[in-house]
Design a protein around this motif. Structure first.
Motif, PDB file in Angstrom:
ATOM      1  N   LEU A  93       0.873  -1.172   0.000  1.00  0.00           N
ATOM      2  CA  LEU A  93       0.000   0.000   0.000  1.00  0.00           C
ATOM      3  C   LEU A  93       0.908   1.219   0.000  1.00  0.00           C
ATOM      4  CD1 LEU A  93      -2.145  -1.114   3.084  1.00  0.00           C
ATOM      5  CD2 LEU A  93      -2.336  -1.968   0.741  1.00  0.00           C
ATOM      6  N   HIS A 109       1.142   5.790   0.143  1.00  0.00           N
ATOM      7  CA  HIS A 109       0.647   7.171   0.142  1.00  0.00           C
ATOM      8  C   HIS A 109       1.744   8.040  -0.436  1.00  0.00           C
ATOM      9  CE1 HIS A 109      -1.002  11.000   1.432  1.00  0.00           C
ATOM     10  NE2 HIS A 109       0.119  11.248   2.082  1.00  0.00           N
ATOM     11  N   TYR A 156      -3.328   5.278  -1.752  1.00  0.00           N
ATOM     12  CA  TYR A 156      -4.212   5.991  -0.829  1.00  0.00           C
ATOM     13  C   TYR A 156      -3.904   7.478  -0.913  1.00  0.00           C
ATOM     14  CZ  TYR A 156      -5.709   1.652   1.391  1.00  0.00           C
ATOM     15  OH  TYR A 156      -6.262   0.415   1.644  1.00  0.00           O
ATOM     16  N   ASP A 206      -6.322   7.235   5.769  1.00  0.00           N
ATOM     17  CA  ASP A 206      -7.090   6.087   5.284  1.00  0.00           C
ATOM     18  C   ASP A 206      -6.214   4.845   5.141  1.00  0.00           C
ATOM     19  OD1 ASP A 206      -9.369   7.642   5.135  1.00  0.00           O
ATOM     20  OD2 ASP A 206      -9.040   8.185   3.036  1.00  0.00           O
ATOM     21  N   MET A 207      -4.931   5.047   4.883  1.00  0.00           N
ATOM     22  CA  MET A 207      -4.038   3.900   4.692  1.00  0.00           C
ATOM     23  C   MET A 207      -3.594   3.282   6.006  1.00  0.00           C
ATOM     24  SD  MET A 207      -0.364   3.652   2.681  1.00  0.00           S
ATOM     25  CE  MET A 207       0.620   4.358   4.031  1.00  0.00           C
TER      26      MET A 207
END
Length: 325
Positions: free
Chosen positions: A179, A181, A197, A202-203
């Motif tokens: 994941l 950002h 993200y 949110d991540m």
């Protein structure tokens, strides 16, 4: 070496091959026995009148320091990717060229991040201490000193530039779900299946391990603080091989003591070279001394690139790794 060779000074001794090139192709004083601080570097600059200054984070140059540089200086070449120790706008406003050393340290910094991911998750510091101290006097029980598996975990990366992408590439070898950002979303080819993200908040709840790879910014508030740490799942791991200024260390200490974080791997600190003793005393932290690029191959390549910039300036050619903003 002749008087016509470009004149330079450096704030630190560089690897042997780099020092040999300096002796051969440049005019320079002997390397310092210990890294110079800003005041010592400025004094040397005034006594030696160099065309170029090669430095690292040990000798930061802020606006007031830049105003004190002698008129002979035309280039400040930092042996680093990060620029948070330099006031780049002030340097450029004075008409000085600035260069850094991107790309050549990507792999070694990514390797260091993976070392910390593994070591913090598998309690390497505690295992090492147990054996090294002589206190391992009986077999560990099946439920004692258990770490956390890395394979298959969700890895959140903050800052998906060159190093972040290299970490993601390595993490896929451990079948990790990546994941990230970032200031911008990567292309599908760059993402290679990673999930983007737009909002860090949110991540964070989705991360088993969080690894930081964004640049620091002088005076900016830490991106990892009590609020953002609270969003991570209990038992997660934090790794910072980027910049110490990204993390509120008091909040990190609280999270490690409470067990909210199972562990942390740190190569950088808010105060270097003397990090917070409350942090270093914690058993569940794996620590290294800001050594992400510290291999013979990478430090040599960094020094050579800095010298390439000095040589290009002297020859009136474009700098190979100029910083322009």
């Amino acid at each position: 070496m002749t008087d016509a060779a470009p004149r330079l000074i450096r704030s630190v001794r560089l690897p042997d091959a780099v020092e040999a090139r300096i002796r051969s192709d440049f005019t320079a004083p002997p390397p310092p026995e210990n890294p110079l601080n800003t005041q010592s570097l400025l004094e040397l600059a005034h006594s030696y009148a160099p065309t170029a200054i090669i430095l690292t984070h040990t000798a930061p140059l802020r606006q007031a320091d830049i105003a004190r540089l002698p008129d002979s200086v035309r280039l400040v070449a930092t042996v680093s990717v990060g620029l948070d120790h330099l006031d780049v706008p002030a340097l450029l406003a004075r008409g000085l060229a600035v260069s850094n050393t991107p790309d050549v340290l990507t792999d070694c910094n990514a390797d260091m991040a993976m070392l910390h991911i593994l070591a913090a998750s598998r309690r390497a510091a505690e295992y090492f201490t147990l054996v090294k101290s002589g206190n391992w006097t009986r077999p560990l029980g099946m439920d004692e000193m258990l770490g956390r598996r890395v394979t298959g975990k969700r890895l959140g990366i903050v800052g998906m530039g060159r190093i972040g992408q290299a970490v993601a590439h390595r993490a896929r070898g451990f079948e990790m779900e990546v994941l990230y950002h970032n200031r911008r979303r990567l292309t599908p080819e760059e993402e290679a299946g990673a999930t983007y993200y737009d909002r860090l908040e949110d991540m964070l709840p989705q991360c088993d391990i969080l690894s930081l790879h964004m640049p620091g910014s002088a005076g900016a508030a830490p991106i990892i603080n009590a609020d953002t740490l609270a969003l991570l799942p209990r038992g997660s791991v934090l790794v910072n091989a980027a910049r110490g200024s990204l993390v509120d260390e008091n909040a990190l200490i609280d999270a490690l003591r409470s067990g909210h974080l199972a562990g942390a791997g740190l190569d950088v600190y808010s105060k270097e070279p003397n990090p917070n003793p409350e942090l270093t005393a914690l058993p569940n932290v794996f620590l290294t001394p800001h050594a992400g690029s510290a291999t013979v191959e990478t430090r040599t390549a960094m020094g050579m690139l800095a010298l390439d910039n000095v040589a290009a300036l002297a020859a009136g050619k474009p700098l190979p790794s100029a910083v322009t903003a």
